[in-house]
Design a protein around this motif. Structure first.
Motif, PDB file in Angstrom:
ATOM      1  N   ARG A   1     112.229 -43.545  54.240  1.00  0.00           N
ATOM      2  CA  ARG A   1     113.489 -43.473  53.520  1.00  0.00           C
ATOM      3  C   ARG A   1     114.443 -42.530  54.238  1.00  0.00           C
ATOM      4  O   ARG A   1     114.030 -41.623  54.954  1.00  0.00           O
ATOM      5  CB  ARG A   1     113.286 -43.033  52.077  1.00  0.00           C
ATOM      6  N   GLN A   2     115.711 -42.795  54.013  1.00  0.00           N
ATOM      7  CA  GLN A   2     116.741 -41.942  54.600  1.00  0.00           C
ATOM      8  C   GLN A   2     117.811 -41.676  53.559  1.00  0.00           C
ATOM      9  O   GLN A   2     118.495 -42.609  53.111  1.00  0.00           O
ATOM     10  CB  GLN A   2     117.355 -42.578  55.844  1.00  0.00           C
ATOM     11  N   ALA A   3     117.926 -40.425  53.163  1.00  0.00           N
ATOM     12  CA  ALA A   3     118.943 -40.011  52.207  1.00  0.00           C
ATOM     13  C   ALA A   3     120.220 -39.674  52.964  1.00  0.00           C
ATOM     14  O   ALA A   3     120.181 -39.367  54.165  1.00  0.00           O
ATOM     15  CB  ALA A   3     118.445 -38.805  51.422  1.00  0.00           C
ATOM     16  N   PRO A   4     121.354 -39.715  52.279  1.00  0.00           N
ATOM     17  CA  PRO A   4     122.627 -39.394  52.947  1.00  0.00           C
ATOM     18  C   PRO A   4     122.594 -38.026  53.614  1.00  0.00           C
ATOM     19  O   PRO A   4     122.212 -37.032  52.991  1.00  0.00           O
ATOM     20  CB  PRO A   4     123.632 -39.432  51.796  1.00  0.00           C
ATOM     21  N   GLY A   5     122.957 -37.992  54.880  1.00  0.00           N
ATOM     22  CA  GLY A   5     123.011 -36.728  55.600  1.00  0.00           C
ATOM     23  C   GLY A   5     121.686 -36.180  56.048  1.00  0.00           C
ATOM     24  O   GLY A   5     121.618 -35.067  56.579  1.00  0.00           O
ATOM     25  N   LYS A   6     120.623 -36.954  55.832  1.00  0.00           N
ATOM     26  CA  LYS A   6     119.289 -36.484  56.206  1.00  0.00           C
ATOM     27  C   LYS A   6     118.637 -37.449  57.188  1.00  0.00           C
ATOM     28  O   LYS A   6     119.055 -38.590  57.333  1.00  0.00           O
ATOM     29  CB  LYS A   6     118.409 -36.328  54.968  1.00  0.00           C
ATOM     30  N   GLU A   7     117.589 -36.962  57.841  1.00  0.00           N
ATOM     31  CA  GLU A   7     116.861 -37.799  58.764  1.00  0.00           C
ATOM     32  C   GLU A   7     115.914 -38.738  58.008  1.00  0.00           C
ATOM     33  O   GLU A   7     115.521 -38.467  56.878  1.00  0.00           O
ATOM     34  CB  GLU A   7     116.054 -36.939  59.740  1.00  0.00           C
ATOM     35  N   ARG A   8     115.558 -39.824  58.674  1.00  0.00           N
ATOM     36  CA  ARG A   8     114.595 -40.751  58.091  1.00  0.00           C
ATOM     37  C   ARG A   8     113.245 -40.053  57.996  1.00  0.00           C
ATOM     38  O   ARG A   8     112.823 -39.361  58.922  1.00  0.00           O
ATOM     39  CB  ARG A   8     114.493 -41.997  58.950  1.00  0.00           C
ATOM     40  N   GLU A   9     112.568 -40.251  56.873  1.00  0.00           N
ATOM     41  CA  GLU A   9     111.277 -39.603  56.687  1.00  0.00           C
ATOM     42  C   GLU A   9     110.228 -40.604  56.229  1.00  0.00           C
ATOM     43  O   GLU A   9     110.535 -41.589  55.552  1.00  0.00           O
ATOM     44  CB  GLU A   9     111.381 -38.470  55.647  1.00  0.00           C
ATOM     45  N   PHE A  10     108.992 -40.317  56.594  1.00  0.00           N
ATOM     46  CA  PHE A  10     107.852 -41.129  56.188  1.00  0.00           C
ATOM     47  C   PHE A  10     107.603 -40.929  54.695  1.00  0.00           C
ATOM     48  O   PHE A  10     107.594 -39.802  54.209  1.00  0.00           O
ATOM     49  CB  PHE A  10     106.625 -40.727  57.000  1.00  0.00           C
ATOM     50  N   VAL A  11     107.377 -42.035  53.991  1.00  0.00           N
ATOM     51  CA  VAL A  11     107.074 -41.972  52.558  1.00  0.00           C
ATOM     52  C   VAL A  11     105.607 -42.320  52.307  1.00  0.00           C
ATOM     53  O   VAL A  11     104.894 -41.576  51.642  1.00  0.00           O
ATOM     54  CB  VAL A  11     107.982 -42.924  51.765  1.00  0.00           C
ATOM     55  N   SER A  12     105.179 -43.456  52.855  1.00  0.00           N
ATOM     56  CA  SER A  12     103.810 -43.903  52.595  1.00  0.00           C
ATOM     57  C   SER A  12     103.410 -44.963  53.607  1.00  0.00           C
ATOM     58  O   SER A  12     104.279 -45.692  54.113  1.00  0.00           O
ATOM     59  CB  SER A  12     103.713 -44.471  51.176  1.00  0.00           C
ATOM     60  N   GLY A  13     102.118 -45.045  53.877  1.00  0.00           N
ATOM     61  CA  GLY A  13     101.615 -46.064  54.793  1.00  0.00           C
ATOM     62  C   GLY A  13     100.229 -46.502  54.395  1.00  0.00           C
ATOM     63  O   GLY A  13      99.482 -45.754  53.747  1.00  0.00           O
ATOM     64  N   ILE A  14      99.882 -47.732  54.790  1.00  0.00           N
ATOM     65  CA  ILE A  14      98.580 -48.268  54.447  1.00  0.00           C
ATOM     66  C   ILE A  14      98.103 -49.150  55.581  1.00  0.00           C
ATOM     67  O   ILE A  14      98.878 -49.905  56.175  1.00  0.00           O
ATOM     68  CB  ILE A  14      98.651 -49.049  53.110  1.00  0.00           C
ATOM     69  N   SER A  15      96.820 -49.038  55.876  1.00  0.00           N
ATOM     70  CA  SER A  15      96.232 -49.878  56.904  1.00  0.00           C
ATOM     71  C   SER A  15      96.098 -51.305  56.402  1.00  0.00           C
ATOM     72  O   SER A  15      95.837 -51.524  55.229  1.00  0.00           O
ATOM     73  CB  SER A  15      94.862 -49.327  57.301  1.00  0.00           C
ATOM     74  N   TRP A  16      96.250 -52.236  57.277  1.00  0.00           N
ATOM     75  CA  TRP A  16      96.118 -53.644  56.897  1.00  0.00           C
ATOM     76  C   TRP A  16      94.660 -54.029  56.695  1.00  0.00           C
ATOM     77  O   TRP A  16      94.363 -54.991  56.011  1.00  0.00           O
ATOM     78  CB  TRP A  16      96.727 -54.518  57.998  1.00  0.00           C
ATOM     79  N   SER A  17      93.745 -53.271  57.263  1.00  0.00           N
ATOM     80  CA  SER A  17      92.334 -53.640  57.211  1.00  0.00           C
ATOM     81  C   SER A  17      91.510 -52.778  56.269  1.00  0.00           C
ATOM     82  O   SER A  17      90.310 -52.983  56.136  1.00  0.00           O
ATOM     83  CB  SER A  17      91.731 -53.543  58.620  1.00  0.00           C
TER      84      SER A  17
END
Length: 119
Positions: A37-53
């Motif tokens: 996600r990227q909020a106004p005036g901020k850098e893009r940040e990791f929120v969540s991830g999941i392996s496909w396997s």
């Protein structure tokens, strides 16, 4: 790989939204999918991830206990259930796919969907 995200919108604080992201194309090359996600005036940040396997999902500390990531391999789709939303969750949310790690290596990106949380 093409990614199509949907599900953003306007919600009041404390409410819920579910984002979806469908992958198409060379999906066999995907190892993991995630949300940033990227909020106004901020850098893009990791929120969540999941392996496909398989394997445990990963979350940013700011969303732990409120957001849940899940996947449907048959549909090549990943979801982000967002509960107890806060105004600080307001951002453009991007779906991404990685051919390598779950928390790094994201090189395919969707178009972004706006989530606005009002106080």
């Amino acid at each position: 790989v093409q990614l199509q995200a949907s599900g953003g919108g306007l919600v009041q604080a404390g409410g819920s939204l579910r984002l979806s992201c469908a992958a198409s194309g060379r999906t066999f090359s995907i190892n993991a999918m995630g949300w940033f996600r990227q909020a106004p005036g901020k850098e893009r940040e990791f929120v969540s991830g999941i392996s496909w396997s398989g394997g445990r999902p990963y979350y940013a500390d700011s969303v732990k206990g409120r957001f849940t990531i899940s996947r449907d391999n048959a549909k090549n789709t990943v979801y982000l259930q967002m509960n107890n939303l806060k105004p600080e969750d307001t951002a453009v949310y991007y779906c991404a796919a990685s051919r390598t790690g779950v928390t790094f290596g994201y090189d395919y990106w969707g178009q972004g969907t706006l989530v606005t949380v009002s106080s």
